[in-house]
Design a protein around this motif. Structure first.
Motif, PDB file in Angstrom:
ATOM      1  N   ILE A  43      57.884  -1.128  18.632  1.00 14.08           N
ATOM      2  CA  ILE A  43      56.774  -1.875  18.021  1.00 14.08           C
ATOM      3  C   ILE A  43      56.922  -1.913  16.505  1.00 14.08           C
ATOM      4  N   THR A  44      57.188  -0.763  15.898  1.00 18.49           N
ATOM      5  CA  THR A  44      57.297  -0.718  14.432  1.00 18.49           C
ATOM      6  C   THR A  44      58.467  -1.545  13.935  1.00 18.49           C
ATOM      7  N   GLN A  45      59.559  -1.553  14.677  1.00 20.65           N
ATOM      8  CA  GLN A  45      60.714  -2.351  14.252  1.00 20.65           C
ATOM      9  C   GLN A  45      60.394  -3.838  14.257  1.00 20.65           C
ATOM     10  N   ILE A  46      59.628  -4.291  15.253  1.00 22.32           N
ATOM     11  CA  ILE A  46      59.252  -5.707  15.317  1.00 22.32           C
ATOM     12  C   ILE A  46      58.410  -6.082  14.102  1.00 22.32           C
ATOM     13  N   PHE A  47      57.418  -5.259  13.780  1.00 24.01           N
ATOM     14  CA  PHE A  47      56.547  -5.591  12.649  1.00 24.01           C
ATOM     15  C   PHE A  47      57.235  -5.347  11.302  1.00 24.01           C
ATOM     16  N   GLU A  48      58.158  -4.414  11.237  1.00 22.20           N
ATOM     17  CA  GLU A  48      58.917  -4.224   9.994  1.00 22.20           C
ATOM     18  C   GLU A  48      59.730  -5.462   9.669  1.00 22.20           C
ATOM     19  N   ARG A  49      60.253  -6.117  10.694  1.00 25.69           N
ATOM     20  CA  ARG A  49      61.014  -7.357  10.465  1.00 25.69           C
ATOM     21  C   ARG A  49      60.108  -8.479   9.962  1.00 25.69           C
ATOM     22  N   MET A  50      58.803  -8.343  10.188  1.00 27.40           N
ATOM     23  CA  MET A  50      57.846  -9.332   9.669  1.00 27.40           C
ATOM     24  C   MET A  50      57.264  -8.917   8.324  1.00 27.40           C
ATOM     25  N   GLY A  51      57.789  -7.850   7.733  1.00 25.86           N
ATOM     26  CA  GLY A  51      57.374  -7.451   6.395  1.00 25.86           C
ATOM     27  C   GLY A  51      56.327  -6.365   6.323  1.00 25.86           C
ATOM     28  N   PHE A  52      55.956  -5.767   7.443  1.00 30.61           N
ATOM     29  CA  PHE A  52      54.961  -4.693   7.443  1.00 30.61           C
ATOM     30  C   PHE A  52      55.642  -3.365   7.092  1.00 30.61           C
ATOM     31  N   ASN A  53      54.962  -2.573   6.255  1.00 33.98           N
ATOM     32  CA  ASN A  53      55.439  -1.210   6.014  1.00 33.98           C
ATOM     33  C   ASN A  53      54.588  -0.233   6.826  1.00 33.98           C
TER      34      ASN A  53
ATOM     35  N   GLN B 217      45.725   0.876  -2.770  1.00 36.02           N
ATOM     36  CA  GLN B 217      46.656  -0.199  -3.082  1.00 36.02           C
ATOM     37  C   GLN B 217      45.885  -1.477  -3.384  1.00 36.02           C
ATOM     38  N   LYS B 218      46.490  -2.314  -4.182  1.00 35.37           N
ATOM     39  CA  LYS B 218      45.914  -3.614  -4.473  1.00 35.37           C
ATOM     40  C   LYS B 218      46.593  -4.658  -3.601  1.00 35.37           C
ATOM     41  N   PRO B 219      45.859  -5.695  -3.166  1.00 35.56           N
ATOM     42  CA  PRO B 219      46.489  -6.759  -2.381  1.00 35.56           C
ATOM     43  C   PRO B 219      47.608  -7.427  -3.189  1.00 35.56           C
ATOM     44  N   PRO B 220      48.624  -7.961  -2.517  1.00 34.75           N
ATOM     45  CA  PRO B 220      48.729  -8.102  -1.057  1.00 34.75           C
ATOM     46  C   PRO B 220      49.080  -6.789  -0.357  1.00 34.75           C
ATOM     47  N   ILE B 221      48.482  -6.601   0.821  1.00 35.95           N
ATOM     48  CA  ILE B 221      48.722  -5.419   1.651  1.00 35.95           C
ATOM     49  C   ILE B 221      49.186  -5.889   3.026  1.00 35.95           C
ATOM     50  N   ARG B 222      50.276  -5.333   3.476  1.00 36.18           N
ATOM     51  CA  ARG B 222      50.770  -5.635   4.824  1.00 36.18           C
ATOM     52  C   ARG B 222      51.288  -4.317   5.406  1.00 36.18           C
ATOM     53  N   THR B 223      50.483  -3.658   6.216  1.00 29.98           N
ATOM     54  CA  THR B 223      50.827  -2.308   6.662  1.00 29.98           C
ATOM     55  C   THR B 223      50.553  -2.124   8.153  1.00 29.98           C
ATOM     56  N   LEU B 224      51.308  -1.214   8.758  1.00 34.70           N
ATOM     57  CA  LEU B 224      51.173  -0.863  10.163  1.00 34.70           C
ATOM     58  C   LEU B 224      50.895   0.638  10.240  1.00 34.70           C
ATOM     59  N   SER B 225      49.876   1.027  11.020  1.00 39.10           N
ATOM     60  CA  SER B 225      49.446   2.427  11.057  1.00 39.10           C
ATOM     61  C   SER B 225      49.499   2.968  12.485  1.00 39.10           C
ATOM     62  N   PRO B 226      50.617   3.560  12.890  1.00 37.83           N
ATOM     63  CA  PRO B 226      50.690   4.201  14.209  1.00 37.83           C
ATOM     64  C   PRO B 226      50.260   5.663  14.129  1.00 37.83           C
ATOM     65  N   GLY B 227      49.747   6.204  15.233  1.00 39.36           N
ATOM     66  CA  GLY B 227      49.367   7.609  15.220  1.00 39.36           C
ATOM     67  C   GLY B 227      48.524   8.013  16.406  1.00 39.36           C
TER      68      GLY B 227
ATOM     69  N   THR C 158      51.304 -14.175  14.122  1.00 41.64           N
ATOM     70  CA  THR C 158      51.898 -12.837  14.059  1.00 41.64           C
ATOM     71  C   THR C 158      51.926 -12.204  15.444  1.00 41.64           C
ATOM     72  N   LEU C 159      50.808 -12.295  16.159  1.00 39.23           N
ATOM     73  CA  LEU C 159      50.733 -11.671  17.479  1.00 39.23           C
ATOM     74  C   LEU C 159      51.521 -12.452  18.523  1.00 39.23           C
ATOM     75  N   TYR C 160      51.591 -13.769  18.378  1.00 35.03           N
ATOM     76  CA  TYR C 160      52.451 -14.552  19.268  1.00 35.03           C
ATOM     77  C   TYR C 160      53.897 -14.066  19.154  1.00 35.03           C
ATOM     78  N   HIS C 161      54.352 -13.894  17.938  1.00 33.15           N
ATOM     79  CA  HIS C 161      55.729 -13.441  17.720  1.00 33.15           C
ATOM     80  C   HIS C 161      55.939 -12.043  18.294  1.00 33.15           C
ATOM     81  N   PHE C 162      54.980 -11.147  18.073  1.00 27.78           N
ATOM     82  CA  PHE C 162      55.115  -9.785  18.585  1.00 27.78           C
ATOM     83  C   PHE C 162      55.215  -9.775  20.103  1.00 27.78           C
ATOM     84  N   VAL C 163      54.341 -10.501  20.772  1.00 26.09           N
ATOM     85  CA  VAL C 163      54.324 -10.498  22.234  1.00 26.09           C
ATOM     86  C   VAL C 163      55.634 -11.028  22.797  1.00 26.09           C
TER      87      VAL C 163
END
Length: 341
Positions: A113-123, A180-190, A226-231
């Motif tokens: 999951i994280t690899q898919i969103f990292e390719r879309m620019g999410f940290n 952080q100041k925008p733009p923000i693009r982040t993924l939070s697993p846990g 974004t979610l279309y691409h992920f699925v």
């Protein structure tokens, strides 16, 4: 005769004894009745009388050296056996062969999951599992009378002020927005915690992955694409996606995320309750109050957020029917993923 004595003396000195088998071989070769030392004593009869005394002395030195070495290593092995017996360990037993382990299916799916969103620019962002009321509830626009604040739904560690085990990783997103100041693009697993009865479909501890994107002119269309691409990346190109209107305190508008059932391919089965669709998470546009609570200008910036349970994704991907298998550590279950990681 003297040359034979010297040769056998060198053999005795150089003979390597490191096991009980090699010790027995040494005894048979040199010290036994048919050993080389005994054979030399038999040859003493052929030595001239004037040389027998000197030659006999040499043979006795050779015999004593062989017996001394035999006695020394006999004591070494007996002492080692005694120590093993007292410690309850038998070092003569065959070793246990090493076995390669395997990664846990939840870890594999989380990484995918994280690899898919990292390719879309999410940290990636992480935060504490023990949270205060502000980051877990108030900053996310939960009203004071919301059911999630009650003891029946949340594991509270302290009251007044409220400290609890986090119920979602949205609290991490609040911390990101505060720092952080925008733009923000982040993924939070846990890992997250909720006071639920443990069953095949629910657990009191599970894993989430939540995404957040904030910038100028972000729209619901950005969320959908974004979610279309992920699925498609996660479940395959033939997987369909739909959004159902819903309500969450921290997003407005909000939508549940459904995908076509991977078991029946949308035709209807027991897994999808004959609907052809399976829910995988929630999503929506970030509520302006949430932005303002984190000191982000809601008139200038907008954003979307989404969240999914990693257990739910893993169950769908590998067709696992019981959530409890993930935490029971049954080797028979985990071995099935040896060749997938």
């Amino acid at each position: 005769m003297l040359d034979k004595i010297k040769g056998i003396s060198e053999e005795i000195e150089q003979f390597q004894i490191d096991t009980k088998d090699s010790l027995e071989k040494f005894r048979l070769t040199f010290v036994s009745k048919k050993g080389k030392v005994t054979e030399l004593f038999d040859l003493l009869k052929q030595v001239p009388n004037e040389e027998k005394r000197a030659m006999g002395a040499e043979l006795n030195v050779l015999k004593n050296a062989a017996q001394a070495k035999l006695l020394h290593f006999t004591e070494v092995f007996e002492q080692a056996a005694s120590q093993n017996a007292s410690s309850g360990k038998d070092l003569t037993l065959p070793g246990i062969p090493d076995q390669n382990g395997t990664r846990h299916p939840l870890s594999m799916v989380r990484e995918e999951i994280t690899q898919i969103f990292e390719r879309m620019g999410f940290n990636l962002s992480e935060g504490p599992e023990i949270e205060d009321d502000w980051h877990n509830f108030t900053a996310l626009n939960f009203p004071l009378n919301h059911p999630a604040r009650e003891m029946q739904d949340t594991f509270f560690i302290e009251k007044n002020p409220d400290i609890a085990l986090r119920t979602h990783t949205s609290s991490v997103q609040v911390r990101v927005m505060e720092n952080q100041k925008p733009p923000i693009r982040t993924l939070s697993p846990g890992r997250v915690y909720r006071n639920e009865a443990i069953s095949a479909r629910a657990h009191c501890v599970f894993h989430q992955v939540e995404g957040l994107y904030i910038d100028e002119n972000v729209s619901f269309a950005d969320l959908k694409q974004t979610l279309y691409h992920f699925v498609k990346e996660m479940f395959g190109k033939d997987t369909k996606l739909r959004f159902r209107p819903s309500f969450f305190p921290f997003t407005e508008p909000s939508a549940e995320i459904d995908i076509s059932c991977l078991i029946c391919k949308g035709e209807g089965c027991n897994i999808c309750k004959h609907s052809g669709w399976v829910e995988i998470g929630g999503s929506g546009m970030v509520d302006p109050n949430v932005l303002e609570n984190s000191k982000i200008d809601s008139k200038k910036y907008s954003g979307y957020a989404f969240g999914m349970g990693i257990e739910r994704i893993t169950m769908l991907k590998y067709q696992i029917k019981d959530l409890r298998l993930f935490t029971e550590n049954d080797v028979r279950f985990l071995k099935q993923f040896t060749f997938l990681g």
